[in-house]
Design a protein around this motif. Structure first.
Motif, PDB file in Angstrom:
ATOM      1  N   ALA A   1       0.828  -1.208   0.000  1.00  0.00           N
ATOM      2  CA  ALA A   1       0.000   0.000   0.000  1.00  0.00           C
ATOM      3  C   ALA A   1       0.865   1.262   0.000  1.00  0.00           C
ATOM      4  O   ALA A   1       0.621   2.204  -0.763  1.00  0.00           O
ATOM      5  CB  ALA A   1      -0.924  -0.016   1.214  1.00  0.00           C
TER       6      ALA A   1
ATOM      7  N   LEU B   1       4.787   4.955  -4.142  1.00  0.00           N
ATOM      8  CA  LEU B   1       4.874   6.275  -4.774  1.00  0.00           C
ATOM      9  C   LEU B   1       3.567   7.029  -4.629  1.00  0.00           C
ATOM     10  O   LEU B   1       3.533   8.248  -4.578  1.00  0.00           O
ATOM     11  CB  LEU B   1       5.203   6.095  -6.259  1.00  0.00           C
ATOM     12  CG  LEU B   1       6.587   5.504  -6.533  1.00  0.00           C
ATOM     13  CD1 LEU B   1       6.712   5.076  -7.983  1.00  0.00           C
ATOM     14  CD2 LEU B   1       7.653   6.544  -6.203  1.00  0.00           C
ATOM     15  N   GLY B   2       2.473   6.278  -4.554  1.00  0.00           N
ATOM     16  CA  GLY B   2       1.162   6.898  -4.377  1.00  0.00           C
ATOM     17  C   GLY B   2       1.123   7.749  -3.114  1.00  0.00           C
ATOM     18  O   GLY B   2       0.572   8.845  -3.103  1.00  0.00           O
TER      19      GLY B   2
ATOM     20  N   TYR C   1       5.357   1.975 -13.252  1.00  0.00           N
ATOM     21  CA  TYR C   1       5.790   2.063 -11.853  1.00  0.00           C
ATOM     22  C   TYR C   1       7.297   1.775 -11.757  1.00  0.00           C
ATOM     23  O   TYR C   1       8.018   2.416 -10.999  1.00  0.00           O
ATOM     24  CB  TYR C   1       4.996   1.052 -11.026  1.00  0.00           C
ATOM     25  CG  TYR C   1       4.816   1.441  -9.585  1.00  0.00           C
ATOM     26  CD1 TYR C   1       3.851   2.356  -9.189  1.00  0.00           C
ATOM     27  CD2 TYR C   1       5.618   0.877  -8.599  1.00  0.00           C
ATOM     28  CE1 TYR C   1       3.692   2.704  -7.861  1.00  0.00           C
ATOM     29  CE2 TYR C   1       5.458   1.220  -7.271  1.00  0.00           C
ATOM     30  CZ  TYR C   1       4.491   2.132  -6.908  1.00  0.00           C
ATOM     31  OH  TYR C   1       4.342   2.473  -5.588  1.00  0.00           O
TER      32      TYR C   1
ATOM     33  N   PHE D   1      -5.780   3.639  -5.427  1.00  0.00           N
ATOM     34  CA  PHE D   1      -4.421   3.345  -5.903  1.00  0.00           C
ATOM     35  C   PHE D   1      -3.506   3.160  -4.692  1.00  0.00           C
ATOM     36  O   PHE D   1      -2.717   2.221  -4.614  1.00  0.00           O
ATOM     37  CB  PHE D   1      -3.908   4.493  -6.773  1.00  0.00           C
ATOM     38  CG  PHE D   1      -2.573   4.216  -7.413  1.00  0.00           C
ATOM     39  CD1 PHE D   1      -2.485   3.449  -8.561  1.00  0.00           C
ATOM     40  CD2 PHE D   1      -1.400   4.708  -6.860  1.00  0.00           C
ATOM     41  CE1 PHE D   1      -1.253   3.183  -9.143  1.00  0.00           C
ATOM     42  CE2 PHE D   1      -0.166   4.446  -7.441  1.00  0.00           C
ATOM     43  CZ  PHE D   1      -0.107   3.680  -8.591  1.00  0.00           C
ATOM     44  N   SER D   2      -3.652   4.055  -3.732  1.00  0.00           N
ATOM     45  CA  SER D   2      -2.771   4.026  -2.570  1.00  0.00           C
ATOM     46  C   SER D   2      -2.966   2.761  -1.737  1.00  0.00           C
ATOM     47  O   SER D   2      -2.007   2.217  -1.190  1.00  0.00           O
ATOM     48  CB  SER D   2      -3.017   5.264  -1.706  1.00  0.00           C
ATOM     49  OG  SER D   2      -2.102   5.293  -0.650  1.00  0.00           O
TER      50      SER D   2
ATOM     51  N   SER E   1      -3.744  -0.071  -2.850  1.00  0.00           N
ATOM     52  CA  SER E   1      -3.496  -1.248  -3.718  1.00  0.00           C
ATOM     53  C   SER E   1      -4.768  -2.064  -3.941  1.00  0.00           C
ATOM     54  O   SER E   1      -4.731  -3.294  -3.923  1.00  0.00           O
ATOM     55  CB  SER E   1      -2.430  -2.169  -3.127  1.00  0.00           C
ATOM     56  OG  SER E   1      -1.222  -1.500  -2.950  1.00  0.00           O
TER      57      SER E   1
ATOM     58  N   MET F   1      -6.674  -4.512  -7.784  1.00  0.00           N
ATOM     59  CA  MET F   1      -5.605  -5.003  -8.640  1.00  0.00           C
ATOM     60  C   MET F   1      -5.239  -6.419  -8.280  1.00  0.00           C
ATOM     61  O   MET F   1      -4.202  -6.929  -8.658  1.00  0.00           O
ATOM     62  CB  MET F   1      -4.378  -4.129  -8.465  1.00  0.00           C
ATOM     63  CG  MET F   1      -4.160  -3.290  -9.667  1.00  0.00           C
ATOM     64  SD  MET F   1      -3.150  -1.943  -9.209  1.00  0.00           S
ATOM     65  CE  MET F   1      -4.061  -1.313  -7.867  1.00  0.00           C
TER      66      MET F   1
ATOM     67  N   ILE G   1      -4.238  -7.510  -5.602  1.00  0.00           N
ATOM     68  CA  ILE G   1      -3.130  -7.668  -4.653  1.00  0.00           C
ATOM     69  C   ILE G   1      -3.601  -8.190  -3.310  1.00  0.00           C
ATOM     70  O   ILE G   1      -3.057  -9.147  -2.774  1.00  0.00           O
ATOM     71  CB  ILE G   1      -2.418  -6.326  -4.458  1.00  0.00           C
ATOM     72  CG1 ILE G   1      -1.761  -6.029  -5.776  1.00  0.00           C
ATOM     73  CG2 ILE G   1      -1.415  -6.389  -3.305  1.00  0.00           C
ATOM     74  CD1 ILE G   1      -0.787  -4.978  -5.788  1.00  0.00           C
TER      75      ILE G   1
ATOM     76  N   LEU H   1       2.843  -6.142  -6.951  1.00  0.00           N
ATOM     77  CA  LEU H   1       2.240  -6.169  -8.286  1.00  0.00           C
ATOM     78  C   LEU H   1       2.749  -7.374  -9.077  1.00  0.00           C
ATOM     79  O   LEU H   1       1.998  -8.045  -9.786  1.00  0.00           O
ATOM     80  CB  LEU H   1       2.573  -4.879  -9.037  1.00  0.00           C
ATOM     81  CG  LEU H   1       1.823  -3.623  -8.565  1.00  0.00           C
ATOM     82  CD1 LEU H   1       2.574  -2.359  -8.947  1.00  0.00           C
ATOM     83  CD2 LEU H   1       0.423  -3.581  -9.148  1.00  0.00           C
TER      84      LEU H   1
HETATM   85  N1  PFF Z   1      -0.203   1.383  -3.423  1.00  0.00           N
HETATM   86  C1  PFF Z   1       1.000   1.743  -4.100  1.00  0.00           C
HETATM   87  C2  PFF Z   1       1.258   3.179  -3.984  1.00  0.00           C
HETATM   88  O1  PFF Z   1       0.534   3.883  -3.289  1.00  0.00           O
HETATM   89  O2  PFF Z   1       2.191   3.627  -4.612  1.00  0.00           O
HETATM   90  C3  PFF Z   1       1.019   1.459  -5.549  1.00  0.00           C
HETATM   91  C4  PFF Z   1       0.372   0.272  -5.935  1.00  0.00           C
HETATM   92  C5  PFF Z   1       0.849  -0.922  -5.512  1.00  0.00           C
HETATM   93  C6  PFF Z   1      -0.689   0.401  -6.704  1.00  0.00           C
HETATM   94  C7  PFF Z   1       0.216  -1.999  -5.847  1.00  0.00           C
HETATM   95  C8  PFF Z   1      -1.333  -0.661  -7.057  1.00  0.00           C
HETATM   96  C9  PFF Z   1      -0.878  -1.855  -6.605  1.00  0.00           C
HETATM   97  F1  PFF Z   1      -1.535  -2.896  -6.944  1.00  0.00           F
END
Ligand code: PFF
Length: 475
Positions: free
Chosen positions: A22, A25-26, A102, A226-227, A229, A232, A234, A327
């Motif tokens: 989680a 970079l987000g 990424y 996105f933050s 995760s 996706m 995951i 990922l």
């Molecule tokens: N959550 C990660 C971030 O905030 O950068 C990015 C990320 C990781 C996005 C895994 C999506 C993911 F499946």
């Protein structure tokens, strides 16, 4: 399900890996700049509400479904929802797409870390952040080499498997990251003039919401999933390796809270420093905040600048790596599950190598494009008017398909599948499976997954498309 796929060594190992996924970079890049551009405090409040009502709820569902089936995203959808195998396929394709850019962003962090380290040792850096970034982007070969290094590292970790690769890296990496973040925050908030940044972050101001409520909602919503995760595959994947003994709801609360705390901490590391050394314009500089504005911030600190620069970019690199391995693992797990289905012994090492090479090939195009600096052809260039401070480039294009379209669509579909097709009771059963953990918030979960999440995700989906394409529906 205890089987040859392996499991986490401990609950704390699972937690650190999920938080590692989680936090990335987000948090350190996306959150501060989006907060900077979208009203500071108002953005923060909307973000927090969405994290609880949408993020927390989706994550409970994902971890539960993964643990229930003992399979990754593809296998889980195939098993649970007849006719929705394609949603599982989507949850495997999106990580692949995300990884192509990424890894390039991770490579930029690696390069910045080495540049700062070099400056620390030899005082070699004599350019502004803008010039440095420009020089890096217009050197496709260098970017491709760093992307290769980033993917090679990712390969070395994922090939080790869940317990001996991913868990081990996170158990060391995440506490290191936390310590480094605190060091940078102390420097940032003690700079003269930093209080303006703190005011911007925490002084109540709801004006931006009056001006563009849906706009702020969709940026905060897009950032939130996105933050965390989500959507996706995951958390489905990581949940599939979790022991039946563990408390899913409490673990999810810890993951969401930690991710949010790190995002706010990253805001504290970045925004007060940007305000102190570059004023409001610097704080609102958008995506270039991380690579241009902050590099200038470190340069303006004098002799100690490169020390903080090295620490900061190393911490961003670790954060990017712990996310990148999650990922990559989604795809690796799909392969492991397919082998098990066919009764074959999986060769994780070979599969991880193939996955990493495919990602690297895609990433090379994005690295060579240098955010549009090298004049490469890009699909739909200019014809859609894609907005963003990075011009029209391959990264924007792939990000639009993944983050703009497929991710919110995936989250919307998952909430409909859980809320209306397989039913939230299945999640309750899994949460309470061994009778020791009562799902006290089940009423809240059920209401959110059936009603609130689908509506919020529909808005976020339209808002993301609007934002990426600059259609101006909501502004
Ligand atoms: N959550 C990660 C971030 O905030 O950068 C990015 C990320 C990781 C996005 C895994 C999506 C993911 F499946």
């Amino acid at each position: 399900m205890e089987n040859s796929r392996g499991n986490w060594g401990s609950n704390i190992g699972f937690l650190l890996a999920a938080i590692g996924s989680a936090v990335g970079l987000g948090n350190i890049w996306g959150f501060p700049y989006k907060m900077g551009k979208n009203g500071g405090f108002a953005f923060l409040i909307i973000y927090l509400i969405l994290a609880v009502l949408v993020g927390f709820v989706i994550m409970i569902a994902e971890i539960s479904l993964g643990r229930k089936t003992g399979k990754g995203a593809f296998g889980t959808y195939k098993e649970l929802a007849k006719g929705f195998k394609w949603v599982g396929a989507m949850a495997v394709i999106v990580p692949l797409l995300i990884m192509t850019f990424y890894s390039v962003l991770g490579a930029y962090c690696m390069e910045y870390m080495f540049v700062n380290l070099g400056d620390l040792a030899f005082h070699t850096l004599n350019m502004s952040g803008g010039d440095l970034f420009g020089a890096m982007l217009t050197n496709p070969f260098g970017c491709i080499v760093y992307t290769f290094l980033f993917m090679a590292l990712c390969f070395l970790i994922v090939k080790g498997g869940i317990k001996d690769g991913i868990e081990k890296f996170n158990v060391v990496g995440m506490p290191t990251l936390a310590i480094m973040l605190v060091i940078v925050i102390i420097r940032s908030v003690t700079l003269p003039g930093a209080s303006e940044g703190l005011k911007f972050m925490f002084a109540p101001n709801f004006e931006p919401l009056k001006e563009n409520f849906i706009g702020v909602l969709s940026v905060a919503g897009g950032q939130m999933f996105f933050s965390l995760s989500l959507a996706m595959g995951i958390m489905i994947t990581y949940g599939s390796y979790l022991s039946k003994k563990e408390n899913i709801v409490r673990n999810t609360g810890i993951i969401v809270l930690s991710d949010t705390i790190v995002a706010i901490m990253a805001g504290l590391a970045v925004l007060p420093a940007a305000f102190a050394l570059g004023g409001e314009d610097a704080a609102m500089s958008g995506p270039k905040l991380l690579f241009i504005t902050l590099q200038d911030v470190f340069a303006s600190m004098g002799q100690i600048g490169p020390i903080f620069g090295t620490i900061f970019y190393l911490l961003v690199l670790i954060a990017a790596m712990t996310s990148a391995i999650s990922l990559t693992e989604v795809i690796a797990t799909m392969y492991v599950d397919r082998c098990a289905e066919k009764g074959k012994e999986p060769n994780r090492m070979k599969a991880t190598a193939v996955i990493c090479v495919i990602i690297f090939l895609g990433a090379s195009v994005i690295a060579a494009d240098g955010l549009g600096s090298n004049g490469m052809w890009v699909p739909f260039q200019n014809s859609l008017g894609v907005v963003g401070s990075f011009n029209d480039c391959w990264l924007d294009f792939v990000d639009f398909i993944a983050e703009g379209l497929l991710m919110p669509l995936g989250a919307l579909l998952m909430s409909i599948i859980v809320g209306w097709i397989i039913g939230p009771d299945k999640v309750k059963e899994e949460v309470e499976i061994n009778g020791t953990h009562k799902f006290a918030a089940y009423g809240f979960f059920k209401f959110c997954i059936k009603f609130f999440v689908p509506v919020a995700m529909a808005f976020i989906l339209v808002g993301q498309v609007d934002g990426f394409l600059g259609l101006g529906i909501f502004s």
